[in-house]
Design an enzyme around this catalytic site. Structure first.
Site, PDB file in Angstrom:
ATOM      1  N   GLU A 148      -0.873  -9.654  -0.318  1.00  0.00           N
ATOM      2  CA  GLU A 148      -1.297  -9.562   1.089  1.00  0.00           C
ATOM      3  C   GLU A 148      -1.212 -10.930   1.761  1.00  0.00           C
ATOM      4  O   GLU A 148      -0.783 -11.047   2.919  1.00  0.00           O
ATOM      5  CB  GLU A 148      -2.734  -9.039   1.156  1.00  0.00           C
ATOM      6  CG  GLU A 148      -3.196  -8.816   2.586  1.00  0.00           C
ATOM      7  CD  GLU A 148      -4.689  -8.540   2.680  1.00  0.00           C
ATOM      8  OE1 GLU A 148      -5.190  -7.673   1.941  1.00  0.00           O
ATOM      9  OE2 GLU A 148      -5.350  -9.201   3.487  1.00  0.00           O
ATOM     10  N   CYS A 150      -1.082  -0.710   4.549  1.00  0.00           N
ATOM     11  CA  CYS A 150      -2.355  -0.183   5.047  1.00  0.00           C
ATOM     12  C   CYS A 150      -2.497  -0.520   6.542  1.00  0.00           C
ATOM     13  O   CYS A 150      -2.188  -1.651   6.945  1.00  0.00           O
ATOM     14  CB  CYS A 150      -3.487  -0.815   4.246  1.00  0.00           C
ATOM     15  SG  CYS A 150      -5.090  -0.415   4.921  1.00  0.00           S
ATOM     16  N   SER A 155      -8.614  -8.181  -8.572  1.00  0.00           N
ATOM     17  CA  SER A 155      -9.672  -9.140  -8.239  1.00  0.00           C
ATOM     18  C   SER A 155     -10.863  -8.445  -7.595  1.00  0.00           C
ATOM     19  O   SER A 155     -12.001  -8.842  -7.814  1.00  0.00           O
ATOM     20  CB  SER A 155      -9.143 -10.284  -7.373  1.00  0.00           C
ATOM     21  OG  SER A 155      -8.380  -9.795  -6.330  1.00  0.00           O
ATOM     22  N   HIS A 182      -1.222 -13.962  -3.822  1.00  0.00           N
ATOM     23  CA  HIS A 182      -1.608 -12.558  -3.634  1.00  0.00           C
ATOM     24  C   HIS A 182      -0.656 -11.920  -2.606  1.00  0.00           C
ATOM     25  O   HIS A 182      -0.335 -12.547  -1.588  1.00  0.00           O
ATOM     26  CB  HIS A 182      -3.055 -12.468  -3.143  1.00  0.00           C
ATOM     27  CG  HIS A 182      -3.582 -11.058  -3.121  1.00  0.00           C
ATOM     28  ND1 HIS A 182      -3.234 -10.163  -2.141  1.00  0.00           N
ATOM     29  CD2 HIS A 182      -4.400 -10.394  -3.966  1.00  0.00           C
ATOM     30  CE1 HIS A 182      -3.830  -9.002  -2.389  1.00  0.00           C
ATOM     31  NE2 HIS A 182      -4.543  -9.123  -3.488  1.00  0.00           N
ATOM     32  N   HIS A 210      -0.568  -3.528   0.424  1.00  0.00           N
ATOM     33  CA  HIS A 210      -0.795  -4.961   0.694  1.00  0.00           C
ATOM     34  C   HIS A 210       0.060  -5.501   1.838  1.00  0.00           C
ATOM     35  O   HIS A 210      -0.242  -6.560   2.379  1.00  0.00           O
ATOM     36  CB  HIS A 210      -0.436  -5.795  -0.534  1.00  0.00           C
ATOM     37  CG  HIS A 210      -1.261  -5.533  -1.732  1.00  0.00           C
ATOM     38  ND1 HIS A 210      -2.617  -5.508  -1.693  1.00  0.00           N
ATOM     39  CD2 HIS A 210      -0.921  -5.306  -3.019  1.00  0.00           C
ATOM     40  CE1 HIS A 210      -3.078  -5.270  -2.912  1.00  0.00           C
ATOM     41  NE2 HIS A 210      -2.069  -5.134  -3.728  1.00  0.00           N
ATOM     42  N   SER A 249      -9.076   0.062  -6.508  1.00  0.00           N
ATOM     43  CA  SER A 249      -7.803   0.402  -7.143  1.00  0.00           C
ATOM     44  C   SER A 249      -8.007   1.262  -8.389  1.00  0.00           C
ATOM     45  O   SER A 249      -7.099   1.407  -9.205  1.00  0.00           O
ATOM     46  CB  SER A 249      -7.061  -0.893  -7.506  1.00  0.00           C
ATOM     47  OG  SER A 249      -7.921  -1.737  -8.252  1.00  0.00           O
TER      48      SER A 249
HETATM   49  S1  SF4 Z   1      -9.031  -2.638   0.834  1.00  0.00           S
HETATM   50 FE1  SF4 Z   1      -7.843  -0.781   1.100  1.00  0.00          FE
HETATM   51  S2  SF4 Z   1      -8.371  -0.024   3.144  1.00  0.00           S
HETATM   52 FE2  SF4 Z   1      -9.004  -2.157   3.027  1.00  0.00          FE
HETATM   53  S3  SF4 Z   1      -7.273  -3.329   3.796  1.00  0.00           S
HETATM   54 FE3  SF4 Z   1      -7.010  -3.239   1.603  1.00  0.00          FE
HETATM   55  S4  SF4 Z   1      -5.716  -1.450   1.258  1.00  0.00           S
HETATM   56 FE4  SF4 Z   1      -6.531  -1.280   3.342  1.00  0.00          FE
END
Ligand code: SF4
Length: 286
Positions: free
Chosen positions: A130, A96, A226, A128, A74, A270
Site C-alpha cells: 500500500e 480497496c 502486520s 509495504h 492494497h 486477512s
Molecule cells: S483494512 Fe481492508 S477495508 Fe481497510 S483499507 Fe485496508 S483493505 Fe480496505
C-alpha cells in the site's frame, strides 16, 4: 468447554471484495495472475492457487504479456497501470475503495505541497504494497516516515502535510504528530490527515473487551500479516493466556487444561472465517 468465534474478526470488506473478484474470475477463466500476495494468509492463498491463481512479483508482471492480472486491495502505483496497458494485460482492479480514495488525496496534497515548497509525508512501513502505491502518487517527492528516527528528515521551517498507511498503529502516529508539532517553527504550516482504516482501528477496542471474556484466546493470523500481529498483541495485553497460530496444526493440547472453560477465537483482517472455524472444530478433538 465453551468455544466462541469472534463474529467481528476475519476479512475486512476490502479483502472480501478482492477474494470475491478472484473466485469469480477463476470460475470464468480458470487462471488469473495476482500481482503480489492477494492476502497475507498462506492458507487462503493455497486455496486460491489450487483453483488456478498464480502469484507473481512486479518483475514477472512486466515480462508477461496479455494475461488477466489482479491488482489486490492494497492498490498499485501509476507505473503498474502503465505497464499493464503496454503489455496488453486485462486488469481486474480490486483496489480497496478506501485505498483508492487515499491515493487520490495524496496526489492532490502532493500538488498543493509542490506549490508552497512543502513536504508530503507518509507514515508507513517501507516496502509495504500500500505504501509503494501511495508513494507512487507523489512522483518520488513524498517522504516516508516509519518511526520517530525518520523525523530528522523533515525541514521544520517549511510546510508539512501528513497521511498514513491505512493499517498503521494509531498510537504510533499520535506520537509522531505530537513530535512534529513540537519541532515545527509555525503551527499553521502543519496539516495532518487521519487516514487509518476504521476496519482495523475499531477492532482494537473490540478485541480488548473480547479477550477479557475468555480463559484462553486463540488468535489466528498469517505470520507475515502486520495487522494480525498488532491485533494479537492487543489480545495478549488484555489476556496473558493468548496464543498466536496460523493453522489448526499449531494448536497445543496443554493450552486447554481442566481449568479452561471458555475459549475465544479471533483473527485479523486477512484471516479467512473458514480457518477460524477449522480451529474451533479442532480444539475439542485435542
Ligand atoms: S483494512 Fe481492508 S477495508 Fe481497510 S483499507 Fe485496508 S483493505 Fe480496505
Amino acid at each position: 468447554m465453551q468455544i466462541e468465534i469472534d463474529k467481528k474478526s476475519g476479512f475486512c470488506f476490502g479483502v472480501v471484495k478482492a477474494i470475491e473478484a478472484t473466485d469469480e474470475m477463476l470460475e470464468k477463466e480458470g487462471k488469473i495472475y495476482s500481482l503480489g500476495q492477494i492476502v497475507h494468509n498462506k492458507e487462503e492463498i493455497n486455496r486460491l492457487e489450487d483453483k488456478g491463481m498464480v502469484t507473481i512479483n512486479h518483475h514477472e508482471f512486466s515480462n508477461l504479456k496479455k494475461k488477466t492480472i489482479l491488482f489486490r486491495a492494497h492498490g498499485e502505483s501509476p507505473e503498474s497501470y502503465i505497464t499493464a496497458k503496454k503489455n496488453g494485460h486485462k486488469v481486474i482492479d480490486a483496489t480497496c475503495p478506501v485505498v483508492l480514495k487515499l491515493q487520490q488525496r495524496v496526489k492532490q496534497a502532493c500538488d498543493r505541497m509542490e506549490k508552497v515548497n512543502g513536504q508530503l509525508v507518509i507514515f508507513g512501513k517501507a516496502g509495504h504494497a500500500e505504501v509503494i502505491g501511495l508513494m507512487g502518487q507523489t512522483h518520488g517527492k513524498g517522504i516516508l516516515v516509519e518511526g520517530m528516527h525518520d523525523l530528522d528528515k523533515l525541514d521544520y521551517s517549511r510546510p508539512i502535510e501528513t497521511f498514513s498507511q491505512t493499517t498503521m498503529n494509531v498510537d504510533k502516529i499520535k506520537e509522531m504528530i505530537s513530535e512534529i508539532k513540537k519541532r515545527i517553527n509555525d503551527p499553521s504550516l502543519f496539516k495532518t490527515n487521519n487516514t487509518t482504516c476504521r476496519q482495523v482501528s475499531d477492532r482494537f477496542a473490540h478485541l480488548r473487551s473480547f479477550a477479557k471474556k475468555f480463559d484462553v484466546i486463540v488468535f489466528v493470523g498469517g505470520k507475515n500479516s502486520s495487522n494480525s500481529k498488532m491485533l494479537y498483541e492487543e489480545c495478549k495485553r488484555n489476556n496473558p493466556q493468548s496464543y498466536f497460530i496460523s493453522n489448526p496444526e499449531e494448536l497445543k493440547k496443554e493450552w486447554f487444561n481442566d481449568s479452561v472453560e471458555k475459549v475465544g477465537i479471533c483473527g485479523g483482517t486477512s484471516t479467512p472465517f473458514w480457518l477460524m472455524e477449522n480451529v474451533a472444530k479442532t480444539i475439542p478433538e485435542l
